[in-house]
Enzyme design. Sequence first.
Site, short mmCIF file in Angstrom:
data_model
loop_
_atom_site.label_atom_id
_atom_site.label_comp_id
_atom_site.label_asym_id
_atom_site.label_seq_id
_atom_site.Cartn_x
_atom_site.Cartn_y
_atom_site.Cartn_z
N LYS A 178 0.86 -1.18 0.00
CA LYS A 178 0.00 0.00 0.00
C LYS A 178 0.89 1.24 0.00
O LYS A 178 1.70 1.44 0.90
CB LYS A 178 -0.91 -0.01 1.22
CG LYS A 178 -1.76 1.24 1.34
CD LYS A 178 -2.78 1.13 2.45
CE LYS A 178 -3.52 2.44 2.63
NZ LYS A 178 -4.52 2.37 3.71
N ARG A 188 -10.77 10.11 2.16
CA ARG A 188 -10.66 10.79 3.46
C ARG A 188 -11.84 11.74 3.66
O ARG A 188 -12.30 11.92 4.79
CB ARG A 188 -9.31 11.47 3.59
CG ARG A 188 -8.20 10.42 3.68
CD ARG A 188 -6.81 10.98 3.88
NE ARG A 188 -5.82 9.92 3.65
CZ ARG A 188 -4.54 10.13 3.35
NH1 ARG A 188 -4.07 11.37 3.27
NH2 ARG A 188 -3.72 9.11 3.15
N GLU A 217 7.27 -6.53 1.18
CA GLU A 217 6.08 -6.36 2.02
C GLU A 217 5.11 -7.53 1.84
O GLU A 217 4.53 -8.04 2.80
CB GLU A 217 5.36 -5.05 1.64
CG GLU A 217 6.10 -3.79 2.02
CD GLU A 217 5.98 -3.44 3.50
OE1 GLU A 217 5.23 -4.13 4.21
OE2 GLU A 217 6.66 -2.49 3.93
N LYS A 232 -2.26 -1.53 -3.76
CA LYS A 232 -3.11 -0.34 -3.71
C LYS A 232 -2.26 0.91 -3.84
O LYS A 232 -1.27 1.01 -3.13
CB LYS A 232 -3.86 -0.36 -2.38
CG LYS A 232 -4.64 0.89 -2.08
CD LYS A 232 -5.26 0.79 -0.72
CE LYS A 232 -5.93 2.13 -0.43
NZ LYS A 232 -6.35 2.26 0.93
N TYR A 297 -15.22 1.21 -6.59
CA TYR A 297 -16.48 1.92 -6.40
C TYR A 297 -17.39 1.76 -7.62
O TYR A 297 -18.54 2.16 -7.60
CB TYR A 297 -16.21 3.40 -6.09
CG TYR A 297 -15.33 3.55 -4.87
CD1 TYR A 297 -15.86 3.40 -3.59
CD2 TYR A 297 -13.96 3.76 -4.98
CE1 TYR A 297 -15.06 3.47 -2.46
CE2 TYR A 297 -13.14 3.84 -3.86
CZ TYR A 297 -13.69 3.69 -2.61
OH TYR A 297 -12.89 3.74 -1.49
#
Length: 310
Positions: A178, A188, A217, A232, A297
Amino acid sequence: MVAETHLQAEDLVAPLFVREGIDEPQLIHSLPGVVQHSLDSVVTTAKRLVALGVPAIVLFGVPATKDAAGSGASDPGGIVQVALRALRDAVGDRLVLVPDLCLDEYTDHGHCGLLDRRGRVDNDATLERYAEVAIAQAEAGADLVAPSGMMDGQVAAIRAALDGAGRSDVGILAYAAKYASALYGPFRDAVGVQIAGGGDRRAYQQDPANRREALEEVRLDVEEGADIVMVKPATLYLDVLADVRAAVSVPVAAYHVSGEYAMLAAAARAGWIDRQAVALETLVSIKRAGADLILTYLAAEIAELLGADR
Ligand code: PBG
């Protein structure tokens, strides 16, 4: 006939926001077409997603009050826990329920972890909070939890906590690679997060300049027990996604984030691009690069389109 990549509703995961204390869904200015749901509307939307063939949702909570410890994240009466119970009652096992596991929506300083006395994020103290949140989410009915805070060791801490609580049945979708991206701005707004002092998350999220680091990671998260790993954002990081796909055998997810959606929606609204065509091309490209699952979305809209095309 010769297409190598076929996008299906089954590839898509819908991120949903549920806000405490509202009766009607609220529009999100910077995410046109996306809303903060009430408890009722999140359930209605979940049923619609089931009917469209979307297999899973990722759930974000918008609490009525915030504090330094992000108490609402682990409160059994917190908004995500309440919503998980309502969703499970309504849809049974027909939808995979995945709460995002983080503190930023719940902390008054807006960071993903607890702060030490000097105002810096305290990695190890935060792991204890994540463990509490994971257990609360599991008890409320989560199938998987999705840690997004990028603390070192978070997957191992959550796996141990779940196992210790007798919940080895609950899996982990790890936000593994990320990046500290500028594309999270509309998100946000959606969850009412402002980082204290105009700060940022570069101390815990990844530098966009780094490609090899993503593999490190991801490797750590798989070793710690991640069942699915995520990259992401998606479209600016297709190289990373392809690397990750080649490196691991667990399913790989990609998150087409709020800023990516907002850019598409704004240009389409201005009449400068064809919304459906660009949306389809974007999601096919993310799948082509290696994603087994795409958080977007656009999930309901595109699932509907794909269903109508058959
Ligand atoms: C952190 C979290 C963020 C997103 C998902 N989980 C924001 C951040 O890291 O600041 C962003 C998702 C999006 O932009 O759509 N809980």
